[in-house]
Design an enzyme around this catalytic site. Structure first.
Site, PDB file in Angstrom:
ATOM      1  N   ARG A 197      17.330   6.811  -1.599  1.00 14.79           N
ATOM      2  CA  ARG A 197      16.958   7.920  -2.621  1.00 14.79           C
ATOM      3  C   ARG A 197      15.576   8.310  -1.557  1.00 14.79           C
ATOM      4  O   ARG A 197      15.508   9.454  -1.215  1.00 14.79           O
ATOM      5  CB  ARG A 197      16.612   7.770  -3.796  1.00 14.79           C
ATOM      6  CG  ARG A 197      15.991   8.828  -4.658  1.00 14.79           C
ATOM      7  CD  ARG A 197      15.687   8.336  -6.057  1.00 14.79           C
ATOM      8  NE  ARG A 197      16.870   7.561  -6.507  1.00 14.79           N
ATOM      9  CZ  ARG A 197      17.764   8.096  -7.194  1.00 14.79           C
ATOM     10  NH1 ARG A 197      17.931   9.476  -7.636  1.00 14.79           N
ATOM     11  NH2 ARG A 197      18.688   7.553  -7.740  1.00 14.79           N
ATOM     12  N   THR A 198      14.652   7.405  -1.604  1.00 13.32           N
ATOM     13  CA  THR A 198      13.626   7.803  -0.925  1.00 13.32           C
ATOM     14  C   THR A 198      13.494   8.121   0.455  1.00 13.32           C
ATOM     15  O   THR A 198      12.964   8.859   1.022  1.00 13.32           O
ATOM     16  CB  THR A 198      12.371   6.405  -1.492  1.00 13.32           C
ATOM     17  OG1 THR A 198      12.212   6.006  -2.660  1.00 13.32           O
ATOM     18  CG2 THR A 198      11.103   6.666  -0.648  1.00 13.32           C
ATOM     19  N   LYS A 250      14.350 -14.189  14.640  1.00 11.51           N
ATOM     20  CA  LYS A 250      13.409 -13.238  15.323  1.00 11.51           C
ATOM     21  C   LYS A 250      11.794 -13.812  14.821  1.00 11.51           C
ATOM     22  O   LYS A 250      11.019 -13.993  15.936  1.00 11.51           O
ATOM     23  CB  LYS A 250      13.556 -11.910  15.085  1.00 11.51           C
ATOM     24  CG  LYS A 250      15.002 -11.502  15.653  1.00 11.51           C
ATOM     25  CD  LYS A 250      15.218 -11.381  17.167  1.00 11.51           C
ATOM     26  CE  LYS A 250      16.628 -10.987  17.372  1.00 11.51           C
ATOM     27  NZ  LYS A 250      16.841  -9.751  17.659  1.00 11.51           N
ATOM     28  N   ARG A 275       8.891   1.198   4.038  1.00  4.79           N
ATOM     29  CA  ARG A 275       9.258   0.729   2.717  1.00  4.79           C
ATOM     30  C   ARG A 275       9.163  -0.976   2.843  1.00  4.79           C
ATOM     31  O   ARG A 275       9.933  -1.540   3.958  1.00  4.79           O
ATOM     32  CB  ARG A 275      10.736   0.840   2.268  1.00  4.79           C
ATOM     33  CG  ARG A 275      11.143   0.295   0.931  1.00  4.79           C
ATOM     34  CD  ARG A 275      10.613   0.989  -0.191  1.00  4.79           C
ATOM     35  NE  ARG A 275      11.339   0.767  -1.536  1.00  4.79           N
ATOM     36  CZ  ARG A 275      11.367   1.575  -2.443  1.00  4.79           C
ATOM     37  NH1 ARG A 275      10.839   2.657  -2.490  1.00  4.79           N
ATOM     38  NH2 ARG A 275      11.799   1.090  -3.343  1.00  4.79           N
ATOM     39  N   HIS A 331       3.316   3.122  -4.619  1.00  4.67           N
ATOM     40  CA  HIS A 331       4.535   4.173  -4.134  1.00  4.67           C
ATOM     41  C   HIS A 331       3.681   5.531  -4.463  1.00  4.67           C
ATOM     42  O   HIS A 331       4.068   6.402  -5.086  1.00  4.67           O
ATOM     43  CB  HIS A 331       5.631   3.925  -4.942  1.00  4.67           C
ATOM     44  CG  HIS A 331       6.870   4.757  -4.466  1.00  4.67           C
ATOM     45  ND1 HIS A 331       7.051   5.364  -3.290  1.00  4.67           N
ATOM     46  CD2 HIS A 331       8.207   5.070  -5.212  1.00  4.67           C
ATOM     47  CE1 HIS A 331       8.093   5.849  -3.215  1.00  4.67           C
ATOM     48  NE2 HIS A 331       8.932   5.499  -4.340  1.00  4.67           N
TER      49      HIS A 331
END
Lengths: 396, 396, 396
Positions: A142-143, A172, A193, A221
């Protein structure tokens, strides 16, 4: 009126790789704070002046050792910050606390403009040639889609990964700082995010391009916080004097915490907290509101609160917070539902908001009522993000 | 000539969140059906008139309670529907059954135009400023890339997720309808792949932007059906009078079922079914073809069928349909292979088609033969999708 | 000066689906090799002439059986290949061995131009209308983002998947060749990452559009090799006469192997190998360097080597190569660290390079030194890829 206080839910992470920058930032925070301890209601207010991050694309010579962010605090008269010319710069979007009332006003003004951007108009191409990297360490479709839509609605381009954890995976094993230094070479702005609180701040301290925090774990957020406040102003027409009922999981929801924090910047605000006992609003926010002179009360009567409020802000009770105690979860989630009955006592101009996704804490029959503002609220997220992208890449 | 019949493999799902819209649709289906029960070969035919979905971007006021889709059935003379001006509108692409012969003809005409779109020509920019969301609840890279290529070949932009299941995951738990209402705020058209039959129809009923079904579980995959029929016309030069051999898994393959259904709209068609006993074509399709006056027969002799047909449509035997019975699977998959021997009896103008991916049901040596049409068929998928995107976003 | 030798670490895979093409390629390799066995230092050199892959978008008729790649070897005088007009064509980028000194010079010249491409300039739009597919069978976010940024910086568009394994998964089971034939229908160029050595060559043999190898398992990663050599020239100002210390895992790292191979094309080069005993450089490369007259030596003294070299090329010791023997891994990884002490003996003009990601084989305090070139090196990957995309799609 001044926006002095700093409400740090997200402590500075140490150590970071760019100590100078961080030290500068920390100094600034202290200065900022102390300024307002001296004159909390002085009628003048603080203004932050960040130099634009130098987006160095040349590479024609060696890079000088970086010391990119110069900070200074500055007293100005009671003018809107937007009038300070081009000097006022938004550098990164990391947390709700970086916004004072004037910055909010200015951002919302740009957001309104964004609502009016039409397909194939000149304003729909202002970010042509710019490249945004969406660096997601955990999926949040969604974001992510909202940010990517915002960038493309302004003519920009997107590099996308929901697989950023691969950078730091066991095999890694790269640090966040190294990843950022690589990705900043490919893009003009980074939307990140992350699953760790404070990650966005570390990224911003490293990056020479702007960073927007799209959620860092239990931390911040900030674009959600901005779109919530914007939606209230858009729907009700004002922020001063607003009456808001915050309902549901007030202990864990970062959205309601940020919202309460930002509303404290407005005058004559009244906040009602309506929540099951196990997920009550925590004392830090209540103490902060008291300190700022914001009226608040706790209530167990949703109907009464709904009848008084301009905004009923419902939230989801998050099952994952209850662990094994599904009995407590079930008890909590059924307690305060926004349904037709609640709507029937709400005022005509009032609205229901929700950060989405919702389960059944708002019943589906509410959707058809014009006062159901939550899908418009989600759409406002698009406009807020368009505004932030414009501001970070082009300035005011 | 009229395209009256409705062949519902995909029952209406209940309940849905927009009952009015669905009721309207159901009423329309009944009307449509009854119309043609009265005059099945009347020379006039039914035309569906959907209002364009209002793509409301303003949000300047409250949205009115939505009742977006107005339906009406309308008799017209025997003119191609494309002549009815701009009134004929394609609203969503949900299932093969929504297309009659005239709509197919019109879509194929646009598809031909799409084949001629050249890089950096004006026609390669007709969707500039439009944003398509590919909302995939399960990965289907081939289909997704085809749609995204189509959008970009016309100058449009794409938001993409193969991770849409996250919306409805246990932790988030959002309904499909809520997801659609969020995503429609970010995009101008939604291409959805879902694991549940009927999901596309639910999405279309909710969305205020067009929805294209890119496959919903065992349900429908209408763009595949369209590209199959288009390829036959493109390769053979006609659809009336076509002789097609459908080979392989006829019980489970939605492509061959849809193809048989669509071919019934043409005159003088002959269909041969060639399949192992365990995956024979089901009675519903056979009965339907009989009802429509389409000649069909079952055969166990691939060589003989191949020698007579214009099109040999081979399909993959799907192991996953056999569960533990790998013995049955192995027996079935080896039975009808298209190889050099089959090619040698096929007519010069005939072609081999396959929806891909193939395993070994067509041997690799067939690829070099000009009659191997399956990679051209895949490419036609691009043109069909370009045509649909144009039609849904810009109209005829 | 001539670039005659062929150093095949990646054997031809058999069988492939386009035998003619492959046979032609094999013939060419033999011719090429034999040419230079005759006149290894002749002052003239070989030039490869590939016809451009015909990007057939018409589909208006049947495709002729494909025989797209015509090869011929051609002697020219000692002029830079870039002067040969438009006849010299880069067709695919599959392995380091396909580049001779002149091709490298020409590519680096274009790469320099790419560094100067400015936002919204005409040169930032040269690939407008072109579509690149990033077909990744395993995630490699760094490499993928670098390619996608390169494409977008030149105005091109991208179709992306990190989920390409789905094509060949058990349920779908498609061959690589079939996947390529499908994807080439959607795009103008394919960038492929695969887990199998030789996969890129198979893809290129099948595709009618250019293919760039973005790493195929333990095989090749030619764009990394190119950016490494480019960075040395960019940082030091020359390649002839260079002194390079290759440090770390020299047995398994494909980057250092490719780098040693490519440096052999320059004159008066000296290479130092510094590695733990268990991951020493293998004999094939050492023998090859000896054969080519390149001076090399092994050393256990990083400080001494660092003091002499123009380039210290550090690499990560890969834990995954050690299996259960974590004791050996721990011993190996701690042995040669580039830190402040190493820097202090390095010459002023020298640089530290690293293919990234790094763990702790270069300490973080080195980052601030202007001689730390590894992030600039990563950025050069962007420019190299821009250059290759331009060359493959537009030619010289």
């Amino acid at each position: 009126m001044a926006s002095s206080s700093l409400f740090c839910t997200c402590p500075l992470q140490a150590p970071v790789s760019a100590p100078k920058t961080m030290k500068c930032y920390t100094d600034f925070l202290s200065n900022y704070l102390s300024l307002f301890k001296q004159s909390p209601n002085s009628g003048s207010h603080s203004r932050v002046l960040f130099n634009v991050k130098s987006i160095n694309r040349e590479q024609s010579g060696r890079l000088l050792p970086r010391n990119r962010v110069q900070c200074q605090a500055l007293d100005v008269d009671n003018k809107p910050s937007i009038l300070i010319g081009n000097k006022f710069q938004l550098d990164d979007v990391i947390e709700a606390q970086q916004f004072d009332r004037d910055i909010l006003t200015a951002i919302f003004e740009v957001t309104r403009e964004m609502e009016r951007v039409e397909k194939n108009s000149r304003s729909s191409q202002i970010l042509k040639g710019f490249l945004m990297a969406t660096l997601f360490y955990e999926p949040s479709t969604r974001t992510r889609l909202s940010f990517e839509s915002a960038m493309k609605r302004l003519g920009g381009e997107v590099l996308t990964t929901e697989n950023a954890r691969e950078f730091s995976s066991a095999a890694k094993g790269e640090t966040l700082e190294d990843t950022i230094r690589t990705v900043e070479g490919y893009s003009d702005i980074i939307v990140m995010r992350h699953f760790e609180s404070g990650a966005a701040r570390r990224a911003a301290a490293t990056a020479s391009v702007p960073v927007i925090n799209a959620g860092d774990g239990p931390g911040q957020h900030p674009t959600q916080a901005l779109l919530d406040v914007y939606t209230i102003e858009r729907e009700i027409g004002k922020l001063d004097g607003i009456k808001a009922g915050l309902v549901g999981d007030l202990a864990n929801g970062r959205t309601v915490r940020s919202l309460a924090y930002l509303l404290s910047k407005y005058q004559d605000v009244k906040i009602y907290f309506v929540s099951p006992e196990v997920v009550k609003m925590k004392d830090d926010i209540k103490d902060f509101l008291t300190l700022k002179g914001v009226k608040w009360e706790e209530s167990g009567d949703l109907m009464e609160v709904a009848s008084k409020c301009d905004v009923v802000y419902q939230t989801r009770i998050q099952r994952e917070r209850f662990g094994e105690r599904t009995d407590l979860y079930e008890e909590a989630r059924g307690k305060y539902i926004v349904d037709g009955a609640v709507l029937s006592v709400m005022q005509k101009h009032a609205v229901v908001m929700h950060p989405l996704p919702r389960l059944d804490e708002i019943t589906v029959d509410v959707d058809a009522d014009p006062r159901a503002a939550y899908f418009r609220q989600a759409k406002n997220g698009l406009y807020i993000r368009m505004a932030l992208l414009k501001l970070l890449l082009l300035g005011w």
